[in-house]
Design a protein around this motif. Structure first.
Motif, PDB file in Angstrom:
ATOM      1  N   TRP A  54     -18.588  71.267  79.987  1.00 46.69           N
ATOM      2  CA  TRP A  54     -18.728  70.199  79.003  1.00 46.69           C
ATOM      3  C   TRP A  54     -17.803  70.054  79.104  1.00 46.69           C
ATOM      4  CZ3 TRP A  54     -21.440  66.170  78.177  1.00 46.69           C
ATOM      5  CH2 TRP A  54     -23.949  66.128  78.915  1.00 46.69           C
ATOM      6  N   LEU A  92     -15.923  62.632  71.003  1.00 43.91           N
ATOM      7  CA  LEU A  92     -16.097  63.387  71.932  1.00 43.91           C
ATOM      8  C   LEU A  92     -16.284  64.901  71.947  1.00 43.91           C
ATOM      9  CD1 LEU A  92     -13.657  61.811  74.324  1.00 43.91           C
ATOM     10  CD2 LEU A  92     -15.466  61.063  74.107  1.00 43.91           C
ATOM     11  N   GLN A 137     -18.423  63.907  81.850  1.00 45.18           N
ATOM     12  CA  GLN A 137     -19.038  64.921  80.720  1.00 45.18           C
ATOM     13  C   GLN A 137     -17.533  65.967  80.428  1.00 45.18           C
ATOM     14  OE1 GLN A 137     -22.680  66.172  82.356  1.00 45.18           O
ATOM     15  NE2 GLN A 137     -21.841  67.684  83.239  1.00 45.18           N
ATOM     16  N   LYS A 169     -18.144  56.154  75.271  1.00 49.84           N
ATOM     17  CA  LYS A 169     -19.415  56.997  75.030  1.00 49.84           C
ATOM     18  C   LYS A 169     -19.706  56.747  76.704  1.00 49.84           C
ATOM     19  CE  LYS A 169     -21.432  55.443  70.757  1.00 49.84           C
ATOM     20  NZ  LYS A 169     -22.341  54.818  70.048  1.00 49.84           N
ATOM     21  N   ARG A 198     -20.078  66.356  72.749  1.00 50.58           N
ATOM     22  CA  ARG A 198     -19.889  67.675  73.637  1.00 50.58           C
ATOM     23  C   ARG A 198     -20.291  68.936  73.595  1.00 50.58           C
ATOM     24  NH1 ARG A 198     -14.330  66.367  76.996  1.00 50.58           N
ATOM     25  NH2 ARG A 198     -14.992  64.777  78.279  1.00 50.58           N
ATOM     26  N   MET A 242     -17.883  59.439  78.834  1.00 49.66           N
ATOM     27  CA  MET A 242     -18.055  59.984  78.889  1.00 49.66           C
ATOM     28  C   MET A 242     -19.166  60.644  79.689  1.00 49.66           C
ATOM     29  SD  MET A 242     -19.308  62.330  75.138  1.00 49.66           S
ATOM     30  CE  MET A 242     -20.988  61.870  75.447  1.00 49.66           C
ATOM     31  N   VAL A 278      -9.669  64.949  77.978  1.00 52.71           N
ATOM     32  CA  VAL A 278      -9.082  63.469  77.131  1.00 52.71           C
ATOM     33  C   VAL A 278      -7.819  63.399  76.764  1.00 52.71           C
ATOM     34  CG1 VAL A 278     -11.074  63.778  75.341  1.00 52.71           C
ATOM     35  CG2 VAL A 278     -10.634  61.641  76.714  1.00 52.71           C
TER      36      VAL A 278
END
Length: 319
Positions: free
Chosen positions: A288, A259, A223, A216, A263, A219, A227
């Motif tokens: 994002w 994720l 952003q 978290k 986003r 991220m 990944v």
């Protein structure tokens, strides 16, 4: 997140929303942010009664959510699922005969399933202590931070659910404010007399939650970064299997789904923010990490039940 605004004026209200984060901001005096996890159009409803130093409500949410919550300061919150359901508080499963508890001005996280209903009782700490003193109930040593889950006898739980259902039902004839207050205080004191801490989580819980929290945090500062599971394993120094299990046990979803949905929810907030009016959707999505407009549009519609352009045209402000 909104700032706290407290009021002592008694009121009863019902609010409805078709956006999860807009719905989160409809609960009086809470700081909240909701991420939608399951696919489809969102619907939420809150039936709420606010009295002097007291708040009770019933909240309905159609879709599964990850809720980041913080109740008003100098208060105590008790959360009671309207029926046994697969929900979690701070990554801990909540059993059918358990209630949730958090002190005011304390961040906590709920993960709730589709079609979930929850009752909430919030009371100023000084009002609770005064009521307990009148009943000769000693609350010294009560640790609200240590036990987010509390066990309640089955019969008591059923009685409390019935009482709260009647109190917040808009079709129930109105009660005098003093009687409402007495019933709510009596309910809280009955819970305090009978509740016991839930069994402590397994020793592996702290490690699993730390793994999730590390992703978290990553991220938040990365952003738009691509990944993969391999990169997340390197970041958290755990195996793929441990990473997967950590997320499924704490949040109930896989790390990659977390994720992606997190986003997508951030994009939805950005699309409705006034400062982004006029910006191309593709540019906001790229902020994002969504670089392919076609795939982004499909993912967005699958989660929210509408295309990004529909969100923009509706123009709901959720800030």
């Amino acid at each position: 997140m909104h700032q706290y605004q407290t009021s002592s004026a008694p009121s009863a209200s019902t609010t409805e929303a078709h956006d999860a984060d807009l719905h989160a901001h409809n609960l009086t005096d809470w700081q909240q942010e909701y991420d939608q996890l399951s696919g489809g159009h969102f619907y939420g409803r809150i039936d709420e009664i606010a009295l002097d130093g007291l708040q009770i409500f019933r909240e309905h949410t159609r879709q599964a959510l990850r809720q980041q919550c913080n109740v008003w300061p100098d208060a105590i919150w008790r959360g009671i699922a309207a029926q046994p359901a697969d929900c979690r508080i701070n990554g801990l499963d909540v059993g059918g005969q358990q209630i949730m508890c958090r002190p005011g001005a304390c961040d906590f996280e709920l993960v709730t399933p589709d079609n979930f209903d929850i009752y909430g009782l919030v009371i100023r700490t000084d009002a609770l202590l005064s009521a307990a003193e009148n009943e000769e109930l000693d609350l010294r040593g009560l640790s609200l931070h240590e036990h987010p889950r509390l066990n309640i006898p089955e019969e008591t739980m059923a009685q409390v659910r019935r009482l709260l259902a009647n109190l917040v039902n808009p079709d129930t004839p109105g009660l005098h404010q003093r009687l409402q207050r007495h019933l709510i205080l009596s309910t809280l004191l009955d819970l305090l007399k009978q509740e016991t801490p839930a069994r402590r989580p397994a020793t592996s819980y702290a490690h699993r939650k730390a793994v999730v929290d590390k992703v978290k945090a990553w991220m938040e500062i990365n952003q738009d970064a691509p990944v993969s599971m391999t990169e997340l394993c390197e970041l958290t120094h755990v195996s793929r299997r441990t990473l997967q299990y950590s997320f499924e046990s704490i949040l109930g979803i896989s790390p990659l789904k977390f994720l992606r949905t997190a986003r997508l929810n951030q994009v939805r907030r950005a699309l409705s923010h006034p400062e982004n009016h006029g910006r191309p959707v593709s540019s906001i999505a790229a902020d994002w990490g969504f670089w392919h407009p076609g795939q982004f549009g499909q993912d967005y519609k699958k989660l929210f039940g509408e295309m990004p352009s529909e969100t923009v045209s509706r123009g709901e402000l959720i800030f």
